[in-house]
Design a protein around this motif. Structure first.
Motif, short mmCIF file in Angstrom:
data_model
loop_
_atom_site.label_atom_id
_atom_site.label_comp_id
_atom_site.label_asym_id
_atom_site.label_seq_id
_atom_site.Cartn_x
_atom_site.Cartn_y
_atom_site.Cartn_z
N SER A 186 0.88 -1.36 0.03
CA SER A 186 -0.12 0.05 -0.08
C SER A 186 0.96 1.31 0.18
CB SER A 186 -1.05 -0.03 1.12
OG SER A 186 -1.70 -1.10 1.27
N ASP A 197 -5.73 -1.79 -4.82
CA ASP A 197 -5.20 -2.28 -3.73
C ASP A 197 -6.24 -3.24 -2.99
OD1 ASP A 197 -3.59 -2.81 -1.51
OD2 ASP A 197 -3.18 -0.67 -1.06
N GLU A 198 -5.98 -4.42 -3.23
CA GLU A 198 -6.72 -5.59 -2.33
C GLU A 198 -8.23 -5.20 -2.65
OE1 GLU A 198 -5.82 -6.83 1.53
OE2 GLU A 198 -3.87 -6.30 1.36
N GLN A 228 -7.54 0.47 -0.57
CA GLN A 228 -7.55 -0.71 0.49
C GLN A 228 -8.65 -0.29 1.42
OE1 GLN A 228 -4.13 -2.32 2.37
NE2 GLN A 228 -5.18 -4.02 3.06
MG MG Z 1 -1.92 -2.90 2.04
#
Ligand code: MG
Ligand code: ATP
Lengths: 251, 482
Positions: free
Chosen positions: A42, A171-172, A86
């Motif tokens: 991240s 991000d995820e 995220q």
């Molecule tokens: Mg992360």
């Protein structure tokens, strides 16, 4: 080359998190980044998108032939860099419609275009809502306010679909999604994929990569990319975990 | 909050006041200072009847017995009441009948402020009374309103043309004995607006008064009186600006509203007096007494205010809910930046049965400013089955500003319910970065977030003004992000 990260070192509050990272992304490619919690995935996304407080202490980030490390976050976004967060943020009282119209028009202004006419904008919203299968119930509400975890992630992809970035970092986005939502998100990404754009997909799970098939898989460990390979690397990781790489990276 | 957030905040709160210009017009001024002679001067200038002068003198004599109040959360050097000029009027005494007779300089001034006094150019559906310094220079659409029996004119005209109405209602909601500044205003007020809605009439236009302080060293003391007879309805709006000056200027106004059975008055304010500079120098002291009396059953008074200007704001638009089933509402957004101080809120006094009141207050503080909500909900023994709901939210931009909430609740019967909620929040770095990442620059992002925060209140404003108010919120916080 769309994105060329050279020997990047990033510190947060004086603490080095990214420690000499290299990454090259060409148009038309999908790159997956995997790696254990806390290795700086991240942080890398934040550094590329220009978040304040993420200090580039060494190295360069080249995007479309310019080094962007001194550039403000909004300008990078206006140049076509998008981050699917995220942890998407809630903005009470600001409707999704108002938020996205502001964003689209800011980006148009940057490109010297007049604001998008209201009718055209609403049509675009409808079209993209269908693409990511998101309810008007959600888009009529304030930005992410009271959205479930999965709904927030879908909403990120919805925004991406509206903004049509050149470089999208996810991000995820798959974390917290049920199987159907995962398929929808992947469908959204795949429909946006073209020879003109590129995706960097950060994930912990090989499953997402069955739907969004990457051209490259990178493993990040302790602030560096320690291994790169084809999509098969993801399978190997699923099988063996990260331990064997930790040993490798120590040498 | 991190240093870096504060840096961004500092940068973004550097917006400039956009209405700070001064129009060079010849003025008719009262001599500096305040004595009985000053009051006789004002009254004579305005060719007032004897009863009006008597009212002023009574108020003045009472004022002399009073001490200037000290406020818990407001600080300012003592005001030199003898240093103020209490009457300033543009010299070319404008006739009120036609635009041609208004000084072109003045028309231009109002044009610059975005208030066109030309009925052809005016926003459809809004009648304006324009007040500069001490006098009303122009009231638009009077003829249209007259067809409905509505009286909308300057206070001075009302004293001349409708003395019976003025005598009957003036000072009945805010008596001159009410407080220090109410007494002062009653003694020296120079003009303002008067509005009378006859029985059963719904005003076809939004009415508005635009107040402008122009002359130096003057105070502005206007009063507004709105009466809605049974079944009447009007939506009324006031706006205010002043030039930038190094010295402080005093504005002490009175607004009185009376509603009879089933009548409703919506009163909206967008207050943008000069707030002083970034070091806290200059600015308007805005000490205002606003009160509405729901006299009739099922009547309703609703205050909506967007307070962005003034170096000090002290005002509590209030409702006295006398009629059974009457309703009082207060919706407020108060923004303070740099060294501004605001102490604002409301009083809801429940007297009648089944009366209801709602209070929504949104305070936004930036820079080194201080923002207080002070409110009183009082439910008297006879006000059975009454209800109040209050919500007071504070938003902080940065960590050098302050937000305070002082809710006073006094319930004197068992059947009534009072609810109070309060929150304090900050604009987070996360929210700003989220907006930035979508291509929205920090200044726009703050405007967006603050407007979102204040939306509940902004939604209560008449359409024509909501857009203005939104812009004003963003401008006030320009240069203040975090
Ligand atoms: Mg992360
Ligand atoms: N604002 C911050 N202040 C201090 N340390 C931070 C900050 N943000 C991140 N870190 C630290 O930097 C390291 C990398 O964090 P990052 O969020 O980039 O990890 P990640 O690889 O995305 O992990 P995950 O898979 O859990 O999302 C962690 O040790 C984290 O605690």
């Amino acid at each position: 080359m769309l994105l060329n990260i050279k020997n990047l070192t990033v510190a947060i509050e004086g603490k080095e998190i990214i420690k000499g990272l290299n990454l090259q992304v060409n148009k038309g490619e999908v790159h997956a980044i995997m790696g254990p919690n806390g290795t700086g995935k991240s942080t890398l996304a934040a550094a590329i998108t220009g978040r304040e407080g993420y200090e580039v202490t060494e190295g360069e980030i080249w995007y479309k032939d310019q080094n962007i490390i001194e550039m403000d976050a909004d300008e990078r976004a206006n140049l076509g860099i998008f981050l699917s967060f995220q942890y998407p943020v809630e903005i009470p009282g600001v409707s999704m419609t108002n938020f996205m119209r502001t964003a689209i028009n800011a980006q148009r202004e940057y490109r010297g275009l007049p604001p998008m006419p209201a009718g055209e904008f609403l049509k675009l919203m409808e079209e993209k809502k269908k693409l990511v299968d998101i309810h008007s119930k959600l888009t009529n509400r304030s930005v992410n306010e009271g959205f479930s975890g999965g709904e927030k992630k879908k909403n990120e992809i919805f925004q991406m679909a509206l903004l049509e970035p050149t470089l999208a970092i996810l991000d995820e986005t798959d974390s917290g999604l049920d199987i159907d939502a995962l398929r929808t998100v992947a469908k959204g990404v795949n429909e946006l994929r073209s020879e003109e754009n590129a995706f960097v997909v950060i994930t912990h799970y090989q499953r997402l990569l069955e739907y969004i098939v990457p051209d490259f898989v990178h493993v990040m460990y302790d602030g560096k990319i320690v291994k790169s390979g084809s999509k098969n690397l993801a399978l190997e990781l699923e099988d063996k975990g990260y331990e064997w790489l930790k040993e490798q990276s120590l040498v | 909050m991190s240093d870096q957030t504060n840096n961004i905040l500092d940068e973004v709160t550097k917006g400039e006041y956009k209405f700070g210009f001064y129009t060079d017009i010849e003025n008719d001024l009262a001599p500096r200072g305040l004595t009985e002679d000053t009051i006789r001067f004002i009254s004579a200038k305005k060719e007032e009847p004897e009863w009006m002068l008597e009212f002023r003198l009574k108020a003045f004599r009472h004022w002399q017995t009073l001490e200037e109040p000290e406020w818990a959360h407001l600080h300012h050097p003592p005001i030199d009441f003898q240093g103020i000029i209490y009457f300033a009027a543009p010299k070319k005494k404008p006739q009120l009948s036609s635009l041609d007779e208004v000084d072109p300089e003045l028309l231009e001034t109002f044009d610059k402020l975005g208030i066109s006094l030309d009925e052809q150019k005016r926003l459809a559906g809004v009648a304006v009374d324009a007040v500069i310094d001490s006098v009303s220079v122009k009231t638009t659409f009077q003829d249209t309103l007259a067809k409905h029996g509505i009286i909308f004119c300057s206070f001075s005209e009302a004293v001349k043309n409708h003395p019976e109405l003025v005598k009957k209602y003036m000072g009945t909601v805010v008596p001159y004995t009410d407080n220090y500044y109410a007494a002062l205003n009653s003694a020296v007020f120079s003009d303002g607006s008067f509005c009378y809605i006859p029985k059963g009439v719904r005003s076809p236009l939004e009415l508005s008064t635009y107040f402008r302080i122009n002359a130096a060293n003057t105070g502005q003391f206007e009063r507004t009186l709105i009466v809605a007879e049974a079944g009447g309805y009007v939506s009324y709006m006031e706006g205010c600006t002043a030039p930038m000056r190094d010295e402080n200027q005093l504005h002490a106004a009175i607004v009185e509203i009376i509603t009879m059975d089933n009548a409703e008055v919506k009163y909206s304010t967008v207050q943008n007096w000069y707030p002083g500079d970034k070091q806290g120098k200059g600015g308007v002291y805005n000490f205002v007494t606003k009160r509405g009396l729901c006299k009739g059953n099922r009547s309703k008074i609703s205050w909506t205010q967007v307070e962005t200007g003034s170096s000090i704001t002290w005002k509590y638009p209030s409702c006295v809910l006398m009629g059974d089933n009457s309703i009082g509402e207060f919706y407020s957004v108060a923004v303070t930046n740099n060294f501004q101080q605001a102490d604002t809120g409301t009083k809801m006094i429940h007297l009648g049965k089944n009366t209801r009141s709602t209070i929504i207050s949104k305070g936004i503080s930036a820079g080194k400013s201080n923002n207080s909500y002070r409110g009183l909900v009082k439910i008297m023994p006879g006000a059975i089955n009454s209800r109040n709901f209050s919500q007071c939210d504070s938003l902080l931009l940065g960590d050098k500003c302050g937000a305070h909430t002082f809710p006073y609740i006094d319930t004197r019967n068992q059947s009534s319910i009072v609810e109070h909620e309060a929150t304090t929040s900050k604009i987070s770095e996360d929210q700003l970065f989220y907006c930035n990442q979508r291509g929205i620059d920090t200044e726009k992002a703050i405007g967006l977030i603050v407007n979102g925060y204040a939306k509940e209140v902004l939604n209560k404003l008449p359409m024509e003004f909501a857009v203005e108010a939104q812009k004003l919120l963003s401008i006030t916080l320009e240069g203040s992000v975090g």
